[in-house]
Design an enzyme around this catalytic site. Structure first.
Site, PDB file in Angstrom:
ATOM      1  N   HIS A 179     -27.885  29.432 -30.613  1.00  0.00           N
ATOM      2  CA  HIS A 179     -26.495  29.336 -30.158  1.00  0.00           C
ATOM      3  C   HIS A 179     -25.728  30.578 -30.624  1.00  0.00           C
ATOM      4  O   HIS A 179     -25.369  30.695 -31.793  1.00  0.00           O
ATOM      5  CB  HIS A 179     -25.858  28.065 -30.718  1.00  0.00           C
ATOM      6  CG  HIS A 179     -24.632  27.608 -29.989  1.00  0.00           C
ATOM      7  ND1 HIS A 179     -23.886  28.435 -29.174  1.00  0.00           N
ATOM      8  CD2 HIS A 179     -24.006  26.394 -29.945  1.00  0.00           C
ATOM      9  CE1 HIS A 179     -22.870  27.752 -28.665  1.00  0.00           C
ATOM     10  NE2 HIS A 179     -22.926  26.511 -29.115  1.00  0.00           N
ATOM     11  N   HIS A 182     -19.445  30.685 -27.865  1.00  0.00           N
ATOM     12  CA  HIS A 182     -18.335  29.753 -28.102  1.00  0.00           C
ATOM     13  C   HIS A 182     -17.666  29.859 -29.466  1.00  0.00           C
ATOM     14  O   HIS A 182     -17.215  28.868 -30.032  1.00  0.00           O
ATOM     15  CB  HIS A 182     -18.801  28.310 -27.869  1.00  0.00           C
ATOM     16  CG  HIS A 182     -19.284  28.071 -26.485  1.00  0.00           C
ATOM     17  ND1 HIS A 182     -19.980  26.948 -26.126  1.00  0.00           N
ATOM     18  CD2 HIS A 182     -19.181  28.821 -25.370  1.00  0.00           C
ATOM     19  CE1 HIS A 182     -20.291  27.015 -24.842  1.00  0.00           C
ATOM     20  NE2 HIS A 182     -19.816  28.156 -24.362  1.00  0.00           N
ATOM     21  N   TYR A 184     -18.900  30.518 -32.427  1.00  0.00           N
ATOM     22  CA  TYR A 184     -19.655  30.131 -33.613  1.00  0.00           C
ATOM     23  C   TYR A 184     -20.199  31.384 -34.310  1.00  0.00           C
ATOM     24  O   TYR A 184     -19.857  32.506 -33.943  1.00  0.00           O
ATOM     25  CB  TYR A 184     -20.735  29.117 -33.244  1.00  0.00           C
ATOM     26  CG  TYR A 184     -20.138  27.839 -32.683  1.00  0.00           C
ATOM     27  CD1 TYR A 184     -19.242  27.081 -33.450  1.00  0.00           C
ATOM     28  CD2 TYR A 184     -20.408  27.403 -31.393  1.00  0.00           C
ATOM     29  CE1 TYR A 184     -18.656  25.923 -32.941  1.00  0.00           C
ATOM     30  CE2 TYR A 184     -19.817  26.248 -30.881  1.00  0.00           C
ATOM     31  CZ  TYR A 184     -18.942  25.519 -31.656  1.00  0.00           C
ATOM     32  OH  TYR A 184     -18.348  24.389 -31.161  1.00  0.00           O
TER      33      TYR A 184
END
Length: 361
Positions: A179, A182, A184
């Site tokens: 990931h 977004h 993060y």
């Protein structure tokens, strides 16, 4: 003959039965204590196994990587055993499944795990996260000022991604998705407004992409690059921040650095929150630099996905909200049947709870 969404696709040694992907979506159903995947989660994912590929909700790679309560981890033996129930249930129905490896960085609170969040720089995220409130209930709470990571924190984080990826293989996953989107941790390192470092992980574009490249390399070396995907969201930014004007240039630099790795796929998250549209000309630049499988997600329809496939901009198409209320999305699309829409107040069942709004569609 032109390709369709229902054609097979080869991802390394993995044959996907179609190009339709279940996007990663946080659902907060893990068993407590321990944030352990459970039978209900196994049923939920198995119901959707006709997708060409399922990507799980984000799984924190360590306690300090966690930013939301009730999310299933991938760093303890109990969590690995819990995920085995999920992968076995999906595989029994002929599905393929990757786990999303998650480090939220500064988007967390000390109240969640008793640990100070880590970030590129000591800059607080002006946001709220899902965690324990003062009255003992779960709800939206303020983030905590993070610690600026030193080089040992960075190396420990890379190691945590590798350990989590190896744990995922033990749990029976077909691969992992890192990931990097977004807002993060990896995304924080890439953006100027979150990264004010003056060492080899800050400043220039080459330095700001370094951690993402390092993590992808380390995980690929550990489990095989054909089992590793990466999610990024270069044209989506926090609602509290302006768009970083360098992100298009940075994205192309990142893809040039990653192309030799031959990852399973690159996952572009678009069209959510505070976003800018991606032009066709930029998509062509991406394709020239990155000739490997590309996945798109964000506000897609079947028709729009087919257009992107026809133009050669992507090979895989991920659907989120549609998969919440249409477990048989692939079958419905193949037969041109109308899709279920989310009922009123469905958002109340997105996070936490039981089977209502989860396995009862």
């Amino acid at each position: 003959m032109s390709q369709t969404l229902f054609d097979n696709l080869q991802l390394g040694g993995l044959t996907l039965q179609n190009r339709i992907v279940m996007a990663p979506m946080t659902r907060s159903r893990a068993t407590q204590p321990g944030n352990i995947p459970n039978d209900l989660m196994a049923e939920y994912y198995a119901q959707r196994a006709s997708a060409g590929l399922i990507i799980t909700e984000g799984a924190p790679i360590s306690p300090v990587a966690r930013g939301y309560s009730l999310t299933p981890g991938i760093y303890t033996e109990e969590q690995i055993t819990g995920w085995q129930k999920v992968t076995e249930a999906v595989h029994e129905r002929g599905g393929k499944i990757f786990i999303q490896l998650w480090h939220v960085g500064r988007r967390s609170s000390t109240a969640i795990e008793g640990l100070q969040p880590l970030a590129p720089s000591a800059l607080k995220e002006p946001d709220k996260v899902y965690g324990p409130m003062a009255n003992g209930e779960l709800g939206m709470i303020d983030t905590t000022m993070p610690k600026a990571m030193d080089l040992s924190d960075i190396q420990n984080t890379i190691d945590d991604f590798v350990i989590a990826a190896k744990n995922a293989m033990r749990a029976g996953f077909d691969g992992v998705e890192i990931h990097g989107a977004h807002g993060y941790l990896l995304d924080q390192f890439m953006r100027r407004y979150a990264n004010q470092r003056d060492d080899q992980y800050g400043g220039s574009i080459e330095n700001r992409i370094r951690l993402t490249v390092d993590v992808c390399n380390a995980v690929a070396n550990a489990i095989g690059s054909d089992k590793v995907g990466l999610r990024i969201s270069p044209f989506v930014s926090s609602s509290f921040q302006q768009h970083d004007s360098e992100m298009p240039k940075l994205t192309l630099a990142l893809l040039k650095a990653l192309a030799p790795l031959h990852l399973a796929y690159l996952h572009l998250s678009e069209n959510i929150g505070n976003h800018q549209p991606i032009s066709d000309s930029f998509r062509k630049q991406i394709r020239l630099l990155y000739p490997h499988p590309i996945m798109l997600a964000g506000g897609l329809t079947q028709k729009r996905s087919e257009q992107f496939l026809k133009h050669g901009f992507a090979e895989l198409f991920a659907f989120g909200t549609a998969y919440i209320c249409n477990p048989n999305l692939v079958e419905k699309m193949a037969q041109n049947l109308p899709l279920n829409t989310l009922p009123k107040n469905a958002h109340n069942t997105f996070y936490g709870g039981g089977k209502e709004g989860y396995t009862d569609y």
